[in-house]
Design an enzyme around this catalytic site. Structure first.
Site, PDB file in Angstrom:
ATOM      1  N   CYS A  90       0.934  -1.225   0.138  1.00 59.83           N
ATOM      2  CA  CYS A  90       0.205   0.020  -0.030  1.00 59.83           C
ATOM      3  C   CYS A  90       0.845   1.331  -0.181  1.00 59.83           C
ATOM      4  CB  CYS A  90      -0.929   0.010   1.200  1.00 59.83           C
ATOM      5  SG  CYS A  90      -0.409  -0.069   2.737  1.00 59.83           S
ATOM      6  N   THR A  91       0.302   2.338   0.322  1.00 58.79           N
ATOM      7  CA  THR A  91       1.209   3.583   0.636  1.00 58.79           C
ATOM      8  C   THR A  91       2.168   3.556   1.719  1.00 58.79           C
ATOM      9  OG1 THR A  91      -0.599   4.546  -0.518  1.00 58.79           O
ATOM     10  CG2 THR A  91       1.087   6.232   0.610  1.00 58.79           C
ATOM     11  N   GLY A  92       1.787   3.650   2.990  1.00 59.43           N
ATOM     12  CA  GLY A  92       2.594   4.116   4.124  1.00 59.43           C
ATOM     13  C   GLY A  92       2.610   2.723   5.058  1.00 59.43           C
ATOM     14  N   ASN A  93       2.302   1.466   4.393  1.00 60.55           N
ATOM     15  CA  ASN A  93       2.440   0.202   5.280  1.00 60.55           C
ATOM     16  C   ASN A  93       1.935   0.257   6.799  1.00 60.55           C
ATOM     17  OD1 ASN A  93       5.182  -2.123   6.011  1.00 60.55           O
ATOM     18  ND2 ASN A  93       3.040  -2.652   5.331  1.00 60.55           N
ATOM     19  N   THR A  94       0.875   1.123   7.022  1.00 60.03           N
ATOM     20  CA  THR A  94       0.468   1.245   8.093  1.00 60.03           C
ATOM     21  C   THR A  94      -0.879   1.028   8.581  1.00 60.03           C
ATOM     22  OG1 THR A  94       0.083   3.631   8.319  1.00 60.03           O
ATOM     23  CG2 THR A  94       2.266   2.787   8.930  1.00 60.03           C
ATOM     24  N   CYS A  95      -1.660   0.809   7.363  1.00 57.69           N
ATOM     25  CA  CYS A  95      -3.143   0.532   7.490  1.00 57.69           C
ATOM     26  C   CYS A  95      -3.622  -0.614   6.709  1.00 57.69           C
ATOM     27  CB  CYS A  95      -3.967   1.608   7.072  1.00 57.69           C
ATOM     28  SG  CYS A  95      -3.605   3.213   7.837  1.00 57.69           S
ATOM     29  N   ARG A  96      -3.532  -0.502   5.370  1.00 56.61           N
ATOM     30  CA  ARG A  96      -4.259  -1.529   4.507  1.00 56.61           C
ATOM     31  C   ARG A  96      -3.239  -2.776   4.507  1.00 56.61           C
ATOM     32  NH1 ARG A  96      -5.194   2.492  -0.233  1.00 56.61           N
ATOM     33  NH2 ARG A  96      -3.326   3.263   0.667  1.00 56.61           N
ATOM     34  N   ASP A 129      -7.984   4.214   0.939  1.00 54.25           N
ATOM     35  CA  ASP A 129      -7.351   4.282   2.159  1.00 54.25           C
ATOM     36  C   ASP A 129      -8.059   4.777   3.341  1.00 54.25           C
ATOM     37  OD1 ASP A 129      -5.328   4.931   3.786  1.00 54.25           O
ATOM     38  OD2 ASP A 129      -4.378   6.357   2.412  1.00 54.25           O
TER      39      ASP A 129
HETATM   40  N1  LIG Z   1       0.050   9.930   5.884  1.00 57.67           N
HETATM   41  C1  LIG Z   1       1.361   9.625   5.701  1.00 57.67           C
HETATM   42  C2  LIG Z   1       1.380   8.633   4.455  1.00 57.67           C
HETATM   43  C3  LIG Z   1       0.411   7.518   4.701  1.00 57.67           C
HETATM   44  C4  LIG Z   1      -0.573   7.326   3.477  1.00 57.67           C
HETATM   45  C5  LIG Z   1      -1.321   6.225   3.551  1.00 57.67           C
HETATM   46  C6  LIG Z   1      -1.306   5.378   4.676  1.00 57.67           C
HETATM   47  O1  LIG Z   1      -2.360   4.268   4.620  1.00 57.67           O
HETATM   48  P1  LIG Z   1      -1.786   2.954   4.240  1.00 57.67           P
HETATM   49  O2  LIG Z   1      -0.720   2.220   4.924  1.00 57.67           O
HETATM   50  O3  LIG Z   1      -3.019   2.070   3.948  1.00 57.67           O
HETATM   51  O4  LIG Z   1      -1.171   3.033   2.771  1.00 57.67           O
HETATM   52  C7  LIG Z   1      -0.331   5.574   5.584  1.00 57.67           C
HETATM   53  C8  LIG Z   1       0.582   6.496   5.643  1.00 57.67           C
HETATM   54  C9  LIG Z   1       2.158  10.789   5.550  1.00 57.67           C
HETATM   55  O5  LIG Z   1       1.729  11.926   5.458  1.00 57.67           O
HETATM   56  O6  LIG Z   1       3.407  10.466   4.952  1.00 57.67           O
END
Ligand SMILES: N[C@@H](Cc1ccc(OP(=O)(O)O)cc1)C(=O)O
Length: 147
Positions: free
Chosen positions: A11-17, A118
């Site tokens: 995913c994007t940040g590897n903290t949620c999905r 997201d």
């Molecule tokens: N919000 C973070 C980046 C981020 C984006 C999405 C996100 O969700 P997921 O882990 O599902 O991609 C987590 C983190 C930042 O501002 O750098």
């Protein structure tokens, strides 16, 4: 049974999905698969988000997670890379062009298409919806791989 063993969710940040997908699938697949997750723009070492942690603990699933970026080693390790959105797939095509044959969006791979939205910054209800959606997708994934 599928010969795919090493599964990488992105995913994007590897903290949620993607960590949610990782731990939900670990719970379903047990020792059958090796599963990891990573982010296309992850800040390394960040813990799982509170919303995702709640979704997992509601299901009695333990996790131990620190975010990581997609690296060349991870790409090489993976037999298949399943992204949460089309834009993650496109980003990987730029970052790791050698991976292209094994990168799919999760829902594209299941032939339903579309993105996993997201939930970051949203209410818990959005995390719960992602949990339900991922749960359904991952059950279908295991059915597909047992065929
Ligand atoms: N919000 C973070 C980046 C981020 C984006 C999405 C996100 O969700 P997921 O882990 O599902 O991609 C987590 C983190 C930042 O501002 O750098």
């Amino acid at each position: 049974m599928s010969i795919l063993k090493n599964i990488l969710f992105v995913c994007t940040g590897n903290t949620c999905r993607s960590p949610m997908a990782e731990y939900l699938l670990k719970e379903k697949a047990g020792d059958l698969l090796n599963i990891q997750s990573a982010g296309v723009t992850a800040w390394p070492g960040v813990p799982i988000s509170d919303g995702t942690a709640r979704v997992l603990s509601k299901r009695g699933i333990n996790h131990q997670h620190a975010s990581q970026s997609v690296t060349g080693d991870l790409v090489e390790w993976a037999d298949i890379i399943l992204t949460m959105t089309q834009s993650h797939k496109e980003m990987l095509a730029i970052q790791h062009p050698n991976a292209s044959g094994k990168v799919f969006t999760l829902k594209g791979y299941l032939s339903t298409g579309g993105d996993i939205a997201d939930p970051i910054g949203g209410p818990q209800e959005e995390y719960e919806q992602v949990g339900v959606e991922l749960d359904r997708c991952l059950t279908s994934l295991l059915v597909k791989w047992k065929e």
